[in-house]
Design a protein around this motif. Structure first.
Motif, PDB file in Angstrom:
ATOM      1  N   ILE A 112       4.810  23.723 -13.201  1.00  0.00           N
ATOM      2  CA  ILE A 112       4.679  25.138 -12.831  1.00  0.00           C
ATOM      3  C   ILE A 112       5.357  26.020 -13.870  1.00  0.00           C
ATOM      4  O   ILE A 112       4.811  27.051 -14.282  1.00  0.00           O
ATOM      5  N   SER A 113       6.520  25.610 -14.333  1.00  0.00           N
ATOM      6  CA  SER A 113       7.240  26.380 -15.343  1.00  0.00           C
ATOM      7  C   SER A 113       6.415  26.523 -16.615  1.00  0.00           C
ATOM      8  O   SER A 113       6.315  27.613 -17.192  1.00  0.00           O
ATOM      9  N   HIS A 114       5.822  25.429 -17.068  1.00  0.00           N
ATOM     10  CA  HIS A 114       4.979  25.481 -18.274  1.00  0.00           C
ATOM     11  C   HIS A 114       3.759  26.368 -18.049  1.00  0.00           C
ATOM     12  O   HIS A 114       3.358  27.109 -18.946  1.00  0.00           O
TER      13      HIS A 114
ATOM     14  N   ASP B 127       2.152  29.497 -20.121  1.00  0.00           N
ATOM     15  CA  ASP B 127       0.786  29.384 -20.652  1.00  0.00           C
ATOM     16  C   ASP B 127      -0.116  28.814 -19.577  1.00  0.00           C
ATOM     17  O   ASP B 127      -0.264  27.593 -19.445  1.00  0.00           O
ATOM     18  N   GLY B 128      -0.744  29.692 -18.795  1.00  0.00           N
ATOM     19  CA  GLY B 128      -1.611  29.280 -17.706  1.00  0.00           C
ATOM     20  C   GLY B 128      -2.880  28.594 -18.166  1.00  0.00           C
ATOM     21  O   GLY B 128      -3.598  28.009 -17.370  1.00  0.00           O
ATOM     22  N   ARG B 129      -3.167  28.659 -19.461  1.00  0.00           N
ATOM     23  CA  ARG B 129      -4.366  28.023 -20.003  1.00  0.00           C
ATOM     24  C   ARG B 129      -4.049  26.719 -20.740  1.00  0.00           C
ATOM     25  O   ARG B 129      -4.921  26.153 -21.389  1.00  0.00           O
ATOM     26  N   ALA B 130      -2.834  26.246 -20.623  1.00  0.00           N
ATOM     27  CA  ALA B 130      -2.448  25.009 -21.308  1.00  0.00           C
ATOM     28  C   ALA B 130      -3.344  23.858 -20.857  1.00  0.00           C
ATOM     29  O   ALA B 130      -3.614  23.706 -19.662  1.00  0.00           O
ATOM     30  N   SER B 131      -3.793  23.078 -21.803  1.00  0.00           N
ATOM     31  CA  SER B 131      -4.650  21.927 -21.484  1.00  0.00           C
ATOM     32  C   SER B 131      -3.818  20.833 -20.827  1.00  0.00           C
ATOM     33  O   SER B 131      -2.587  20.793 -20.951  1.00  0.00           O
TER      34      SER B 131
ATOM     35  N   LEU C  78       0.080  19.810 -21.665  1.00  0.00           N
ATOM     36  CA  LEU C  78       1.101  19.699 -20.620  1.00  0.00           C
ATOM     37  C   LEU C  78       1.692  18.290 -20.595  1.00  0.00           C
ATOM     38  O   LEU C  78       2.901  18.118 -20.505  1.00  0.00           O
ATOM     39  N   ALA C  79       0.820  17.286 -20.684  1.00  0.00           N
ATOM     40  CA  ALA C  79       1.285  15.895 -20.650  1.00  0.00           C
ATOM     41  C   ALA C  79       2.239  15.618 -21.804  1.00  0.00           C
ATOM     42  O   ALA C  79       3.293  14.992 -21.623  1.00  0.00           O
ATOM     43  N   GLU C  80       1.882  16.102 -22.986  1.00  0.00           N
ATOM     44  CA  GLU C  80       2.745  15.881 -24.160  1.00  0.00           C
ATOM     45  C   GLU C  80       4.084  16.586 -23.982  1.00  0.00           C
ATOM     46  O   GLU C  80       5.141  16.003 -24.240  1.00  0.00           O
ATOM     47  N   ALA C  81       4.053  17.824 -23.530  1.00  0.00           N
ATOM     48  CA  ALA C  81       5.294  18.597 -23.365  1.00  0.00           C
ATOM     49  C   ALA C  81       6.200  17.988 -22.304  1.00  0.00           C
ATOM     50  O   ALA C  81       7.427  18.060 -22.419  1.00  0.00           O
ATOM     51  N   LEU C  82       5.600  17.377 -21.280  1.00  0.00           N
ATOM     52  CA  LEU C  82       6.382  16.829 -20.175  1.00  0.00           C
ATOM     53  C   LEU C  82       6.704  15.346 -20.334  1.00  0.00           C
ATOM     54  O   LEU C  82       7.477  14.789 -19.558  1.00  0.00           O
ATOM     55  N   GLY C  83       6.067  14.698 -21.331  1.00  0.00           N
ATOM     56  CA  GLY C  83       6.319  13.285 -21.569  1.00  0.00           C
ATOM     57  C   GLY C  83       5.735  12.374 -20.499  1.00  0.00           C
ATOM     58  O   GLY C  83       6.335  11.354 -20.156  1.00  0.00           O
TER      59      GLY C  83
ATOM     60  N   ALA D  46       1.733  10.946 -18.609  1.00  0.00           N
ATOM     61  CA  ALA D  46       0.316  10.714 -18.876  1.00  0.00           C
ATOM     62  C   ALA D  46      -0.530  11.909 -18.421  1.00  0.00           C
ATOM     63  O   ALA D  46      -0.170  12.607 -17.464  1.00  0.00           O
ATOM     64  N   ARG D  47      -1.657  12.096 -19.096  1.00  0.00           N
ATOM     65  CA  ARG D  47      -2.583  13.171 -18.761  1.00  0.00           C
ATOM     66  C   ARG D  47      -3.044  13.055 -17.300  1.00  0.00           C
ATOM     67  O   ARG D  47      -3.136  14.038 -16.582  1.00  0.00           O
ATOM     68  N   GLY D  48      -3.315  11.825 -16.860  1.00  0.00           N
ATOM     69  CA  GLY D  48      -3.743  11.590 -15.480  1.00  0.00           C
ATOM     70  C   GLY D  48      -2.682  11.999 -14.471  1.00  0.00           C
ATOM     71  O   GLY D  48      -3.003  12.486 -13.377  1.00  0.00           O
ATOM     72  N   THR D  49      -1.421  11.808 -14.829  1.00  0.00           N
ATOM     73  CA  THR D  49      -0.319  12.215 -13.951  1.00  0.00           C
ATOM     74  C   THR D  49      -0.331  13.728 -13.775  1.00  0.00           C
ATOM     75  O   THR D  49      -0.198  14.235 -12.653  1.00  0.00           O
ATOM     76  N   VAL D  50      -0.509  14.457 -14.878  1.00  0.00           N
ATOM     77  CA  VAL D  50      -0.558  15.918 -14.802  1.00  0.00           C
ATOM     78  C   VAL D  50      -1.750  16.350 -13.952  1.00  0.00           C
ATOM     79  O   VAL D  50      -1.619  17.221 -13.087  1.00  0.00           O
ATOM     80  N   GLN D  51      -2.910  15.718 -14.156  1.00  0.00           N
ATOM     81  CA  GLN D  51      -4.110  16.071 -13.380  1.00  0.00           C
ATOM     82  C   GLN D  51      -3.875  15.841 -11.889  1.00  0.00           C
ATOM     83  O   GLN D  51      -4.185  16.709 -11.065  1.00  0.00           O
TER      84      GLN D  51
END
Length: 148
Positions: free
Chosen positions: A19-21, A25-29, A33-38, A40-45
């Motif tokens: 939520i903070s990210h 940037d509400g349009r962050a891919s 987001l996955a890279e910034a948070l360390g 997996a992409r699936g986890t963010v999804q």
């Protein structure tokens, strides 16, 4: 038949970081987001899906710089409500499109409204409209002149 109580979803640390990210940037891919948070992409999804399903995230919006609408008039209105009419007053205030946000508060005032209009005559109309609402005892409004 027993009454089912649905537990309110409480975001964990990763949810709060997502939520903070997104506030920045509400349009962050998902990949960004996955890279910034360390994670997996699936986890963010999955987390985003859950945040939306639970109503924690209500949507995504556009933020513009302060001077984008230079001619817009912005104000903060403090509203005092009579007795127990707060719910009815809130319903009426929410129906005024020029009130961008509405907050309950403590102290001498019951509500704080963030107003944005195109010109002074619209501002005057909104002031009159709010003061005519049954249950509004008093109001005080300050124009926002510049952001410092």
């Amino acid at each position: 038949m027993p009454i089912m109580h649905i537990a309110k979803f409480i975001p964990d640390e990763l949810d709060r970081r997502i939520i903070s990210h997104l506030r920045v940037d509400g349009r962050a891919s998902l990949a960004k987001l996955a890279e910034a948070l360390g994670v997996a992409r699936g986890t963010v999804q999955n987390r985003l899906d859950r945040l939306i399903e639970t109503g924690t995230l209500l949507g995504f919006t556009v933020r513009v710089r302060e001077d984008y609408e230079e001619q817009a008039i912005r104000a903060v209105m403090l509203v005092e409500v009579i007795g127990k009419s707060t719910t009815q007053v809130i319903k009426r205030l929410r129906g005024i499109a020029e009130i961008r946000t509405l907050h309950t508060t403590n102290g001498n005032w019951d509500l704080v409204a963030d107003i944005q209009v195109a010109n002074l005559s619209e501002f005057d109309r909104i002031l009159r409209e709010v003061r005519m609402i049954d249950g509004v005892a008093n109001s005080e409004t300050s124009l926002l002149l510049s952001t410092v």
